[in-house]
Design a protein around this motif. Structure first.
Motif, mmCIF file in Angstrom:
data_model
loop_
_atom_site.group_PDB
_atom_site.id
_atom_site.type_symbol
_atom_site.label_atom_id
_atom_site.label_comp_id
_atom_site.label_asym_id
_atom_site.label_seq_id
_atom_site.Cartn_x
_atom_site.Cartn_y
_atom_site.Cartn_z
ATOM 1 N N LEU A 160 35.023 57.019 20.738
ATOM 2 C CA LEU A 160 34.722 58.248 20.992
ATOM 3 C C LEU A 160 33.096 58.639 21.009
ATOM 4 O O LEU A 160 32.606 58.222 20.281
ATOM 5 C CB LEU A 160 35.168 59.170 19.719
ATOM 6 C CG LEU A 160 36.772 59.369 19.807
ATOM 7 C CD1 LEU A 160 37.070 60.305 18.625
ATOM 8 C CD2 LEU A 160 36.993 60.019 21.098
ATOM 9 N N LYS A 162 30.437 61.638 21.658
ATOM 10 C CA LYS A 162 30.287 63.033 21.767
ATOM 11 C C LYS A 162 29.682 63.746 22.979
ATOM 12 O O LYS A 162 28.770 62.890 23.789
ATOM 13 C CB LYS A 162 29.408 63.498 20.697
ATOM 14 C CG LYS A 162 29.133 65.062 20.646
ATOM 15 C CD LYS A 162 28.515 65.508 19.147
ATOM 16 C CE LYS A 162 27.015 65.275 19.411
ATOM 17 N NZ LYS A 162 26.005 65.581 18.003
ATOM 18 N N ASP A 163 30.200 64.500 23.430
ATOM 19 C CA ASP A 163 29.906 65.306 24.941
ATOM 20 C C ASP A 163 30.172 64.244 26.204
ATOM 21 O O ASP A 163 29.529 64.431 27.178
ATOM 22 C CB ASP A 163 28.135 65.665 25.059
ATOM 23 C CG ASP A 163 27.893 66.595 23.857
ATOM 24 O OD1 ASP A 163 28.919 67.385 23.446
ATOM 25 O OD2 ASP A 163 26.754 66.544 23.749
ATOM 26 N N GLU A 166 35.356 63.620 24.392
ATOM 27 C CA GLU A 166 36.265 64.431 23.660
ATOM 28 C C GLU A 166 37.351 65.316 24.593
ATOM 29 O O GLU A 166 38.380 65.576 24.091
ATOM 30 C CB GLU A 166 35.749 65.238 22.621
ATOM 31 C CG GLU A 166 34.757 66.611 23.065
ATOM 32 C CD GLU A 166 33.045 65.799 23.191
ATOM 33 O OE1 GLU A 166 33.176 64.764 23.855
ATOM 34 O OE2 GLU A 166 32.310 66.405 22.541
ATOM 35 N N GLU A 187 35.339 55.230 16.125
ATOM 36 C CA GLU A 187 34.076 55.757 15.841
ATOM 37 C C GLU A 187 32.991 55.116 16.097
ATOM 38 O O GLU A 187 33.132 53.824 16.009
ATOM 39 C CB GLU A 187 34.121 56.342 14.501
ATOM 40 C CG GLU A 187 35.119 57.616 14.153
ATOM 41 C CD GLU A 187 34.972 57.997 12.544
ATOM 42 O OE1 GLU A 187 35.572 58.940 12.104
ATOM 43 O OE2 GLU A 187 34.471 56.980 11.835
ATOM 44 N N ASN A 200 23.344 59.701 17.458
ATOM 45 C CA ASN A 200 23.270 60.856 18.261
ATOM 46 C C ASN A 200 24.562 61.151 18.891
ATOM 47 O O ASN A 200 24.980 62.453 19.061
ATOM 48 C CB ASN A 200 22.287 60.607 19.230
ATOM 49 C CG ASN A 200 21.523 61.933 19.463
ATOM 50 O OD1 ASN A 200 21.459 62.994 18.843
ATOM 51 N ND2 ASN A 200 20.743 62.096 20.608
ATOM 52 N N LYS A 201 25.317 60.378 19.248
ATOM 53 C CA LYS A 201 26.525 60.786 19.975
ATOM 54 C C LYS A 201 27.880 60.449 19.105
ATOM 55 O O LYS A 201 28.772 60.265 19.617
ATOM 56 C CB LYS A 201 26.704 59.554 21.181
ATOM 57 C CG LYS A 201 25.437 59.890 22.129
ATOM 58 C CD LYS A 201 26.015 61.083 22.959
ATOM 59 C CE LYS A 201 25.292 61.373 24.372
ATOM 60 N NZ LYS A 201 25.536 62.685 24.985
ATOM 61 N N TYR A 202 27.811 60.424 17.842
ATOM 62 C CA TYR A 202 28.651 60.072 17.125
ATOM 63 C C TYR A 202 29.631 61.393 16.956
ATOM 64 O O TYR A 202 29.340 62.391 16.774
ATOM 65 C CB TYR A 202 28.295 59.774 15.544
ATOM 66 C CG TYR A 202 29.410 59.759 14.470
ATOM 67 C CD1 TYR A 202 30.348 58.556 14.466
ATOM 68 C CD2 TYR A 202 29.595 60.898 13.541
ATOM 69 C CE1 TYR A 202 31.105 58.773 13.336
ATOM 70 C CE2 TYR A 202 30.521 60.986 12.848
ATOM 71 C CZ TYR A 202 31.431 59.822 12.753
ATOM 72 O OH TYR A 202 32.286 59.665 11.693
ATOM 73 N N LEU A 203 30.838 61.092 16.904
ATOM 74 C CA LEU A 203 31.984 61.885 16.845
ATOM 75 C C LEU A 203 32.971 61.701 15.824
ATOM 76 O O LEU A 203 33.645 60.560 16.149
ATOM 77 C CB LEU A 203 32.643 62.264 18.241
ATOM 78 C CG LEU A 203 33.504 63.526 18.389
ATOM 79 C CD1 LEU A 203 32.818 64.606 18.222
ATOM 80 C CD2 LEU A 203 33.838 63.347 20.008
ATOM 81 N N SER A 204 33.118 62.396 14.687
ATOM 82 C CA SER A 204 34.392 61.883 13.792
ATOM 83 C C SER A 204 35.443 62.046 14.417
ATOM 84 O O SER A 204 36.166 62.623 15.123
ATOM 85 C CB SER A 204 34.261 62.773 12.645
ATOM 86 O OG SER A 204 35.806 62.508 12.013
ATOM 87 N N ASN A 205 36.527 60.902 14.190
ATOM 88 C CA ASN A 205 37.993 60.761 14.591
ATOM 89 C C ASN A 205 38.575 62.001 14.216
ATOM 90 O O ASN A 205 39.796 62.263 14.569
ATOM 91 C CB ASN A 205 38.272 59.661 14.036
ATOM 92 C CG ASN A 205 38.712 58.460 15.276
ATOM 93 O OD1 ASN A 205 38.965 58.934 16.247
ATOM 94 N ND2 ASN A 205 38.747 57.034 14.886
ATOM 95 N N ILE A 207 38.859 64.957 14.897
ATOM 96 C CA ILE A 207 39.138 65.634 16.122
ATOM 97 C C ILE A 207 40.236 65.445 16.625
ATOM 98 O O ILE A 207 41.131 66.020 17.140
ATOM 99 C CB ILE A 207 37.763 65.573 16.987
ATOM 100 C CG1 ILE A 207 38.072 66.619 18.273
ATOM 101 C CG2 ILE A 207 37.661 64.126 17.679
ATOM 102 C CD1 ILE A 207 36.977 66.668 19.336
#
Ligand code: SAM
Ligand code: SF4
Length: 318
Positions: A160, A162-163, A166, A187, A200-205, A207
């Motif tokens: 995943l 970010k931007d 998602e 992740e 910077n691009k981390y997105l929690s799962n 979501i």
């Protein structure tokens, strides 16, 4: 073998090369990596000797990874050799899938059981962007070929970002409706030179579950697996969630990693390495070294304290 914290260590991941035919933005710096000298890289017969000793000491599950394992010359010979070691119950590979169409049949014949394929987007131009030039259609053809020859169950690894992807979570989940594949969301981990990019691009799962309330939790028979599994109602495949960051799974960690230059890593998020290649080349006792390695596997990592490792992911293998 049981380690000092009561965990049964039975899983070895072997990275057969640090080279790759892609440059994924979170894994391989665009300029490439500082390559090891040819001499440092283990030969196929050396991998095989080390793998045999690990199996003697309780490893029964082996994964071939990289860099991209299918660019390593001799990978089929290695797979053939490992599949014949008595005691190996599961032999799998993680690949970006680009060369899978060409190799799937030979891999199956060599004794590989199954493949995990890394795919972060289903959009051709986004795939080119995240991989720095990869061709999505080749991967899709590779997946079809892997299915055809029975390198199953197939798991898709989706990191995943970010931007970036998602908006595709649902599309990936929908693949499990009609196909017997597992789609696993992973992740992004801060590793090597690209750690700041990853942070910077981390997105929690989280979501994935927030956006998809219809997913039903199911039991994962493999208790040592870091994935929690879900299913769509009537879905043929499963949806996996792997949260190395927001939910660490050190307590059940059963794995060791062997790098292409002969180092054993007992924890992905530690820079500590044991040079088993040197042990082998010096003619010392590998079994003794492995017993010591397993005994000293650390209890847990300290990622949350900002202890990020230096080795890039492409030189570890995931
Ligand atoms: N080249 C093969 C591939 O891409 O499947 C095998 C090696 S690759 C290093 C293994 C896995 O690690 C891939 O699924 C990749 O997406 C994942 N990976 C690489 N860098 C990562 C990172 N910083 N955080 C999370 N997963 C990462
Ligand atoms: Fe290569 Fe796999 Fe890393 Fe992508 S994730 S750069 S395919 S090693």
């Amino acid at each position: 073998m049981i380690d000092s914290y009561g965990r049964r260590i039975n899983y070895l991941r072997i990275s057969v090369t640090e080279l790759c035919n892609l440059r994924c933005k979170y894994c391989m710096p665009e300029k490439g990596i500082n390559k090891c000298s040819h001499k440092e890289i283990l030969r196929i017969e050396e991998f095989l000797k080390i793998a045999k000793s690990f199996v003697n000491n309780g490893i029964d599950k082996i994964r071939i990874t990289g860099g991209e394992p299918l660019v390593r010359k001799g990978v089929l010979t290695l797979i053939k050799g490992i599949s014949r070691i008595e005691g190996v119950k599961d032999l799998a590979m993680t690949t970006n899938g680009l060369l899978l169409k060409e190799y799937a049949k030979d891999l199956k014949e060599a004794g590989l059981n199954r493949v995990n394929i890394s795919l972060d987007t289903l959009n051709e131009s986004k795939y080119k962007e995240i991989t720095n030039g990869g061709d999505l259609n080749k991967v899709l053809e590779g997946i079809e070929e892997a299915k055809k020859v029975g390198l199953t169950p197939i798991k898709l690894n989706v990191v995943l970002v970010k931007d970036f992807n998602e908006d595709e979570i649902e599309d990936f989940i929908n693949l499990t409706k009609d196909h017997e594949i597992d789609v696993r969301f992973i992740e992004l981990m801060p590793i090597g030179d690209l750690k700041y990019w990853a942070l910077n691009k981390y997105l929690s799962n989280d979501i994935v579950l927030e956006k998809n309330k219809e997913l039903i939790k199911i039991e994962n028979e493999d208790k040592s697996s870091p994935a929690k599994y879900y299913k769509l109602p009537n879905g043929k495949g499963r949806v996996g969630i792997i949260n190395p960051i927001s939910c660490k799974f050190c307590e059940n960690c059963n794995r060791l990693r062997l790098t292409a230059d002969g180092k054993v890593k007992t924890c992905l998020h530690s820079d500590d390495e044991i040079d088993i290649g040197k042990v082998l080349r010096n003619g010392e006792n590998i079994d003794d070294a492995i017993v010591e390695i397993i005994k000293n596997k650390p209890k847990e990592h300290n990622l949350e304290q900002g202890n990020y490792i230096n080795r890039t992911m492409t030189a570890i293998g995931g």
